[in-house]
Design a protein around this motif. Structure first.
Motif, PDB file in Angstrom:
ATOM      1  N   ASP A  93       0.847  -1.189   0.000  1.00  0.00           N
ATOM      2  CA  ASP A  93       0.000   0.000   0.000  1.00  0.00           C
ATOM      3  C   ASP A  93       0.883   1.240   0.000  1.00  0.00           C
ATOM      4  OD1 ASP A  93      -2.876  -1.186   0.831  1.00  0.00           O
ATOM      5  OD2 ASP A  93      -1.320  -2.189   1.995  1.00  0.00           O
ATOM      6  N   VAL A  94       0.367   2.351  -0.506  1.00  0.00           N
ATOM      7  CA  VAL A  94       1.050   3.640  -0.419  1.00  0.00           C
ATOM      8  C   VAL A  94       0.274   4.527   0.545  1.00  0.00           C
ATOM      9  CG1 VAL A  94       1.713   5.750  -1.645  1.00  0.00           C
ATOM     10  CG2 VAL A  94       2.065   3.509  -2.717  1.00  0.00           C
ATOM     11  N   ILE A  95       0.954   4.978   1.595  1.00  0.00           N
ATOM     12  CA  ILE A  95       0.374   5.918   2.555  1.00  0.00           C
ATOM     13  C   ILE A  95       1.344   7.090   2.677  1.00  0.00           C
ATOM     14  CG2 ILE A  95      -0.388   6.316   4.915  1.00  0.00           C
ATOM     15  CD1 ILE A  95      -1.086   3.382   5.150  1.00  0.00           C
ATOM     16  N   TYR A  96       0.895   8.252   2.227  1.00  0.00           N
ATOM     17  CA  TYR A  96       1.744   9.439   2.318  1.00  0.00           C
ATOM     18  C   TYR A  96       1.863   9.909   3.765  1.00  0.00           C
ATOM     19  CZ  TYR A  96       1.374  10.000  -2.774  1.00  0.00           C
ATOM     20  OH  TYR A  96       1.437   9.819  -4.130  1.00  0.00           O
ATOM     21  N   ASN A  97       3.024  10.443   4.094  1.00  0.00           N
ATOM     22  CA  ASN A  97       3.195  11.096   5.392  1.00  0.00           C
ATOM     23  C   ASN A  97       2.277  12.314   5.484  1.00  0.00           C
ATOM     24  OD1 ASN A  97       5.180   9.249   5.987  1.00  0.00           O
ATOM     25  ND2 ASN A  97       6.866  10.631   5.520  1.00  0.00           N
ATOM     26  N   GLY A  98       2.062  12.768   6.689  1.00  0.00           N
ATOM     27  CA  GLY A  98       1.272  13.967   6.891  1.00  0.00           C
ATOM     28  C   GLY A  98       2.136  15.211   6.937  1.00  0.00           C
ATOM     29  N   CYS A  99       1.469  16.329   6.958  1.00  0.00           N
ATOM     30  CA  CYS A  99       2.128  17.626   7.099  1.00  0.00           C
ATOM     31  C   CYS A  99       2.188  17.966   8.593  1.00  0.00           C
ATOM     32  CB  CYS A  99       1.339  18.696   6.347  1.00  0.00           C
ATOM     33  SG  CYS A  99       2.002  20.354   6.533  1.00  0.00           S
ATOM     34  N   ASN A 100       3.397  18.283   9.076  1.00  0.00           N
ATOM     35  CA  ASN A 100       3.554  18.638  10.482  1.00  0.00           C
ATOM     36  C   ASN A 100       3.062  20.059  10.718  1.00  0.00           C
ATOM     37  OD1 ASN A 100       4.768  16.173  10.708  1.00  0.00           O
ATOM     38  ND2 ASN A 100       6.842  16.944  10.900  1.00  0.00           N
ATOM     39  N   LEU A 101       1.805  20.208  11.107  1.00  0.00           N
ATOM     40  CA  LEU A 101       1.257  21.532  11.406  1.00  0.00           C
ATOM     41  C   LEU A 101       1.672  21.916  12.824  1.00  0.00           C
ATOM     42  CD1 LEU A 101      -2.304  21.258   9.835  1.00  0.00           C
ATOM     43  CD2 LEU A 101      -0.344  22.535   8.960  1.00  0.00           C
ATOM     44  N   TYR A 102       2.601  22.811  12.907  1.00  0.00           N
ATOM     45  CA  TYR A 102       3.201  23.173  14.188  1.00  0.00           C
ATOM     46  C   TYR A 102       2.286  24.141  14.942  1.00  0.00           C
ATOM     47  CZ  TYR A 102       6.748  24.888  17.471  1.00  0.00           C
ATOM     48  OH  TYR A 102       7.453  25.237  18.586  1.00  0.00           O
ATOM     49  N   LYS A 106      -0.438  26.404   0.137  1.00  0.00           N
ATOM     50  CA  LYS A 106      -0.944  25.935   1.431  1.00  0.00           C
ATOM     51  C   LYS A 106      -1.973  24.822   1.235  1.00  0.00           C
ATOM     52  CE  LYS A 106      -0.510  30.307   3.974  1.00  0.00           C
ATOM     53  NZ  LYS A 106      -1.286  31.399   4.628  1.00  0.00           N
ATOM     54  N   ALA A 107      -2.871  25.010   0.292  1.00  0.00           N
ATOM     55  CA  ALA A 107      -3.909  24.005   0.038  1.00  0.00           C
ATOM     56  C   ALA A 107      -3.288  22.673  -0.379  1.00  0.00           C
ATOM     57  CB  ALA A 107      -4.871  24.513  -1.035  1.00  0.00           C
ATOM     58  N   HIS A 108      -2.246  22.754  -1.193  1.00  0.00           N
ATOM     59  CA  HIS A 108      -1.556  21.526  -1.607  1.00  0.00           C
ATOM     60  C   HIS A 108      -0.967  20.815  -0.396  1.00  0.00           C
ATOM     61  CE1 HIS A 108       0.863  18.824  -4.105  1.00  0.00           C
ATOM     62  NE2 HIS A 108       1.878  19.111  -3.310  1.00  0.00           N
ATOM     63  N   ALA A 109      -0.301  21.564   0.490  1.00  0.00           N
ATOM     64  CA  ALA A 109       0.333  20.951   1.663  1.00  0.00           C
ATOM     65  C   ALA A 109      -0.689  20.273   2.558  1.00  0.00           C
ATOM     66  CB  ALA A 109       1.100  22.020   2.447  1.00  0.00           C
ATOM     67  N   LEU A 110      -1.856  20.888   2.707  1.00  0.00           N
ATOM     68  CA  LEU A 110      -2.853  20.366   3.633  1.00  0.00           C
ATOM     69  C   LEU A 110      -3.515  19.090   3.135  1.00  0.00           C
ATOM     70  CD1 LEU A 110      -4.464  23.690   4.892  1.00  0.00           C
ATOM     71  CD2 LEU A 110      -2.826  22.211   6.071  1.00  0.00           C
ATOM     72  N   GLN A 111      -3.255  18.713   1.882  1.00  0.00           N
ATOM     73  CA  GLN A 111      -3.712  17.400   1.407  1.00  0.00           C
ATOM     74  C   GLN A 111      -3.009  16.267   2.137  1.00  0.00           C
ATOM     75  OE1 GLN A 111      -4.513  17.224  -3.132  1.00  0.00           O
ATOM     76  NE2 GLN A 111      -2.823  18.660  -2.886  1.00  0.00           N
ATOM     77  N   PHE A 112      -1.811  16.567   2.675  1.00  0.00           N
ATOM     78  CA  PHE A 112      -1.018  15.549   3.361  1.00  0.00           C
ATOM     79  C   PHE A 112      -1.328  15.646   4.857  1.00  0.00           C
ATOM     80  CE2 PHE A 112       1.181  16.604  -0.537  1.00  0.00           C
ATOM     81  CZ  PHE A 112       1.502  15.357  -1.051  1.00  0.00           C
ATOM     82  N   SER A 113      -2.157  14.737   5.336  1.00  0.00           N
ATOM     83  CA  SER A 113      -2.693  14.816   6.694  1.00  0.00           C
ATOM     84  C   SER A 113      -2.238  13.606   7.512  1.00  0.00           C
ATOM     85  CB  SER A 113      -4.219  14.869   6.625  1.00  0.00           C
ATOM     86  OG  SER A 113      -4.797  14.466   7.836  1.00  0.00           O
ATOM     87  N   TRP A 114      -1.694  13.864   8.708  1.00  0.00           N
ATOM     88  CA  TRP A 114      -1.330  12.755   9.589  1.00  0.00           C
ATOM     89  C   TRP A 114      -2.574  12.006  10.068  1.00  0.00           C
ATOM     90  CZ3 TRP A 114       2.971  10.390   9.608  1.00  0.00           C
ATOM     91  CH2 TRP A 114       4.173  11.055   9.399  1.00  0.00           C
ATOM     92  N   ALA A 115      -3.673  12.727  10.245  1.00  0.00           N
ATOM     93  CA  ALA A 115      -4.907  12.059  10.658  1.00  0.00           C
ATOM     94  C   ALA A 115      -5.352  11.059   9.590  1.00  0.00           C
ATOM     95  CB  ALA A 115      -6.004  13.090  10.918  1.00  0.00           C
ATOM     96  N   HIS A 116      -5.273  11.477   8.319  1.00  0.00           N
ATOM     97  CA  HIS A 116      -5.648  10.583   7.228  1.00  0.00           C
ATOM     98  C   HIS A 116      -4.689   9.400   7.156  1.00  0.00           C
ATOM     99  CE1 HIS A 116      -7.341   9.203   3.504  1.00  0.00           C
ATOM    100  NE2 HIS A 116      -6.226   9.419   2.825  1.00  0.00           N
ATOM    101  N   ALA A 117      -3.380   9.674   7.303  1.00  0.00           N
ATOM    102  CA  ALA A 117      -2.392   8.588   7.292  1.00  0.00           C
ATOM    103  C   ALA A 117      -2.676   7.596   8.412  1.00  0.00           C
ATOM    104  CB  ALA A 117      -0.979   9.165   7.425  1.00  0.00           C
ATOM    105  N   ALA A 118      -2.983   8.107   9.607  1.00  0.00           N
ATOM    106  CA  ALA A 118      -3.273   7.225  10.742  1.00  0.00           C
ATOM    107  C   ALA A 118      -4.495   6.355  10.466  1.00  0.00           C
ATOM    108  CB  ALA A 118      -3.479   8.063  12.004  1.00  0.00           C
ATOM    109  N   ARG A 119      -5.531   6.958   9.880  1.00  0.00           N
ATOM    110  CA  ARG A 119      -6.736   6.165   9.573  1.00  0.00           C
ATOM    111  C   ARG A 119      -6.416   5.069   8.563  1.00  0.00           C
ATOM    112  NH1 ARG A 119      -9.160  11.376  10.039  1.00  0.00           N
ATOM    113  NH2 ARG A 119      -9.072  11.711   7.773  1.00  0.00           N
ATOM    114  N   GLN A 120      -5.555   5.353   7.590  1.00  0.00           N
ATOM    115  CA  GLN A 120      -5.172   4.320   6.618  1.00  0.00           C
ATOM    116  C   GLN A 120      -4.385   3.195   7.286  1.00  0.00           C
ATOM    117  OE1 GLN A 120      -3.438   7.349   3.782  1.00  0.00           O
ATOM    118  NE2 GLN A 120      -4.428   6.036   2.280  1.00  0.00           N
TER     119      GLN A 120
END
Length: 345
Positions: free
Chosen positions: A149-158, A321-335
């Motif tokens: 499977d491919v699961i992208y990393n998320g964006c570290n929103l500090y 910014k919109a492009h970066a926010l496609q990469f979500s740690w929450a989404h990665a975790a759910r996958q």
């Protein structure tokens, strides 16, 4: 119980440290009590994510054999060359990259490939962090009929405090951050300072490769404006992201490139190499250097990119910014949780 291997957190200020930390935090948030979660950690990180979780501390005996606890249904190995993998039970393997193919001698390539193949054989299922990494893995190892499977990393929103460095840049600056190694290709960057007043700030754990970068800076007469500042706190890193003129990342060996997405989350123009996974991650919202890193051409690409961005700054910043926010740690975790569920049913 699912055990997530966080052994590589013994190396702070690295991509693997942030990958493990952010993934664990997001798994806890998205799990909603479905799985008992446990973590294999260096001793100093016991309790890092709360005292209610199971922590298996790395010990000297693990060098002989790691035994997964009887209650563990699945062990998630989070690094493709992990030293510590259980001899029993199911294993999910995350593969970040095959960078050794692009930076090591033939002898070391063979050594690392043998180790990777052993882990691929041991794994019941595999996750790659980009399509590029998946293709690389299929091309160079025997994965058999294992699912990848491919699961992208998320964006570290500090969300923490942003603090300036002890010594601030004198004026506008461009920024990069990573362990300072040849594969990061930082020595091609000093040419970008010619004909302007910009400074180049490079943060990250240093190595002897620093000398190569500074030699190149002297060649262009810009050595006083190249600052290699060593490892920095998150608060300072995000100050650099927020206030840089541009983020530059000419790496020739990446599995994902987390700093790229971090910079894009601030709406900053990013200038990347066209090698490995970076075009996949930066997409149409990034600017790119030529594949050969021809210096005069890089200078022109950089000037044109900055001109394009700052002529339409608000519009470009919002799109980035919109492009970066496609990469979500929450989404990665759910996958990942979906995979845990499928592997333990």
């Amino acid at each position: 119980m699912i055990i997530i291997d966080c052994e590589k957190m013994k190396y702070p200020n690295t991509g693997l440290f942030f990958f493990c930390d952010m993934l664990v935090r997001s798994l806890i948030n998205e799990n909603h009590g479905e799985f008992d979660l446990g973590f294999y950690v260096p001793g100093r990180y016991k309790g890092r994510w709360g005292e209610s979780f199971y922590y298996k501390k790395k010990c000297l005996l693990d060098k002989i054999a790691v035994v997964s606890p009887a209650k563990c249904q699945l062990w998630h190995t989070t690094f493709q060359l992990a030293h510590y993998v259980p001899c029993n039970g199911k294993v999910l393997l995350t593969v970040h990259d095959l960078n050794f193919l692009y930076e090591k001698s033939d002898h070391k390539q063979q050594k690392y490939m043998a180790k990777l193949q052993k882990l691929v054989d041991r794994a019941d299922r595999i996750v790659a962090i980009s399509e590029f990494t998946k293709d690389d893995l299929i091309a160079h190892t025997d994965v058999g009929d294992k699912r990848i499977d491919v699961i992208y990393n998320g964006c570290n929103l500090y969300r923490g405090e942003i603090c300036p460095p002890a010594i601030r840049p004198a004026g506008d600056f461009i920024f990069s951050v990573a362990t300072v190694l040849p594969k990061k290709n930082f020595h091609v960057l000093p040419c970008l300072l010619q004909g302007n007043d910009l400074e180049l700030i490079i943060a990250g754990n240093p190595s002897s490769y620093v000398d190569v970068i500074l030699d190149e800076a002297r060649r262009y007469g810009v050595e006083e404006r190249v600052k290699i500042v060593g490892p920095i706190d998150e608060s300072v890193k995000h100050w650099y992201f927020k206030y840089c003129k541009a983020f530059v990342f000419p790496s020739i060996a990446e599995g994902f490139g987390l700093p790229v997405i971090e910079a894009m989350a601030y709406g900053k123009p990013v200038f990347l190499s066209r090698h490995t996974c970076l075009p996949e991650i930066g997409g149409e919202q990034a600017y790119y250097f030529n594949t050969d890193f021809n210096r005069p051409l890089m200078q022109e690409e950089f000037r044109q990119g900055l001109d394009d961005y700052y002529r339409h700054e608000q519009e470009r910043a919002e799109a980035i910014k919109a492009h970066a926010l496609q990469f979500s740690w929450a989404h990665a975790a759910r996958q990942y949780l979906d995979i845990y569920r499928e592997m333990t049913e």
